[in-house]
Enzyme design. Structure first.
Site, PDB file in Angstrom:
ATOM      1  N   ASP A   7       0.876  -1.168   0.000  1.00 26.31           N
ATOM      2  CA  ASP A   7       0.000   0.000   0.000  1.00 26.31           C
ATOM      3  C   ASP A   7       0.919   1.227   0.000  1.00 26.31           C
ATOM      4  OD1 ASP A   7      -1.941   1.903   0.806  1.00 26.31           O
ATOM      5  OD2 ASP A   7      -3.039   0.420   1.936  1.00 26.31           O
ATOM      6  N   ARG A  43     -10.929 -12.823   6.504  1.00 28.86           N
ATOM      7  CA  ARG A  43      -9.690 -13.391   5.938  1.00 28.86           C
ATOM      8  C   ARG A  43      -9.957 -14.703   5.213  1.00 28.86           C
ATOM      9  NH1 ARG A  43      -5.306 -10.437   8.164  1.00 28.86           N
ATOM     10  NH2 ARG A  43      -5.526  -9.848  10.343  1.00 28.86           N
TER      11      ARG A  43
HETATM   12  C1  PRP Z   1      -0.928  -5.008   5.694  1.00 30.20           C
HETATM   13  C2  PRP Z   1      -0.153  -5.871   4.722  1.00 30.20           C
HETATM   14  C3  PRP Z   1       1.221  -5.309   4.804  1.00 30.20           C
HETATM   15  C4  PRP Z   1       0.969  -3.840   5.065  1.00 30.20           C
HETATM   16  C5  PRP Z   1       1.119  -3.107   3.764  1.00 30.20           C
HETATM   17  O1  PRP Z   1      -0.790  -5.509   6.967  1.00 30.20           O
HETATM   18  O2  PRP Z   1      -0.188  -7.218   5.088  1.00 30.20           O
HETATM   19  O3  PRP Z   1       1.978  -5.883   5.834  1.00 30.20           O
HETATM   20  O4  PRP Z   1      -0.343  -3.711   5.571  1.00 30.20           O
HETATM   21  O5  PRP Z   1       0.901  -1.731   3.936  1.00 30.20           O
HETATM   22  P1  PRP Z   1       1.996  -0.634   3.605  1.00 30.20           P
HETATM   23  O6  PRP Z   1       2.525  -0.870   2.237  1.00 30.20           O
HETATM   24  O7  PRP Z   1       1.207   0.650   3.732  1.00 30.20           O
HETATM   25  O8  PRP Z   1       3.084  -0.705   4.650  1.00 30.20           O
HETATM   26  P2  PRP Z   1      -1.744  -5.109   8.167  1.00 30.20           P
HETATM   27  O9  PRP Z   1      -1.108  -3.991   8.927  1.00 30.20           O
HETATM   28  O10 PRP Z   1      -3.130  -4.876   7.669  1.00 30.20           O
HETATM   29  O11 PRP Z   1      -1.705  -6.383   9.117  1.00 30.20           O
HETATM   30  P3  PRP Z   1      -2.224  -7.888   8.866  1.00 30.20           P
HETATM   31  O12 PRP Z   1      -1.419  -8.448   7.726  1.00 30.20           O
HETATM   32  O13 PRP Z   1      -1.933  -8.590  10.150  1.00 30.20           O
HETATM   33  O14 PRP Z   1      -3.691  -7.822   8.546  1.00 30.20           O
END
Ligand code: PRP
Length: 181
Positions: free
Chosen positions: A102, A164
């Site tokens: 993201d 999920r």
């Molecule tokens: C999501 C995804 C990545 C991160 C990407 O994790 O799995 O680790 O966000 O976002 P970025 O590019 O803005 O850093 P999340 O924090 O949702 O945790 P999860 O995987 O435990 O749901």
């Protein structure tokens, strides 16, 4: 379709075909090697499991959990390790497996952190990319799909820990997350 999902963005056969394609590319690129897949919890656990089952090369898996952006400033780029790898990756061929990129902050942090552990090589394999959200430049080595900036859930991706287990990737109905914000 789940009642909280507005539309399916990527259905199960489309995802599975892409996972097989990515696994075939990895199997070819890492021929004669035994890469370590690093699954970033929690979102990547389903993608990692499916990807691994299609690899035709020997491989190991390890897991890392890092703090979510929930209550802190995204732009800080500070990522806290909640669970670290069990084994050293020194001299290993490492592939970081993520469900989504993201802002790019997580993978940028991970890349720097993991390179400091002296792996033989380090690449990233990411199922979904939201390029419009990028805050720091990062291009995954292996990518499944680019997706628009919508609230996507399923195939490992959650909202408040839920959804999920959906076998497809769908867009969450706005009323589901608006009533909690
Ligand atoms: C999501 C995804 C990545 C991160 C990407 O994790 O799995 O680790 O966000 O976002 P970025 O590019 O803005 O850093 P999340 O924090 O949702 O945790 P999860 O995987 O435990 O749901």
């Amino acid at each position: 379709m789940h009642q909280d999902v507005a539309k399916v963005l990527l259905d199960e056969p489309t995802i599975q075909a892409k996972v097989r394609e990515l696994a075939a590319r990895l199997s070819e690129d890492y021929q004669g090697k035994c890469p370590v897949l690093i699954c970033i919890l929690k979102g990547a656990f389903i993608f990692t499991a499916d990807l691994m089952r299609h690899l035709t090369i020997p491989t190991r898996v390890d897991f890392m959990a890092i703090s979510s952006y929930g209550n802190r400033t995204r732009s800080s780029g500070v990522v806290q390790i909640l669970k670290d790898l069990d084994r050293s990756i020194e001299g290993e061929h490492v592939v970081v497996v993520e469900d989504i990129i993201d802002s790019g902050l997580t993978l940028t942090y991970l890349q720097e952190n993991l390179w400091s552990r002296r792996p033989a090589s380090l690449r990233s394999c990411v199922l979904l990319d939201k390029p419009s959200r990028r805050e720091v430049p990062f291009t995954p080595d292996y990518l499944g799909f680019q997706v628009p900036d919508e609230f996507v859930v399923g195939y490992g991706l959650d909202y408040a820990g839920l959804y999920r287990q959906l076998p497809y990737i769908g867009v969450l109905k706005p009323e589901v997350y608006q009533k909690h914000s």
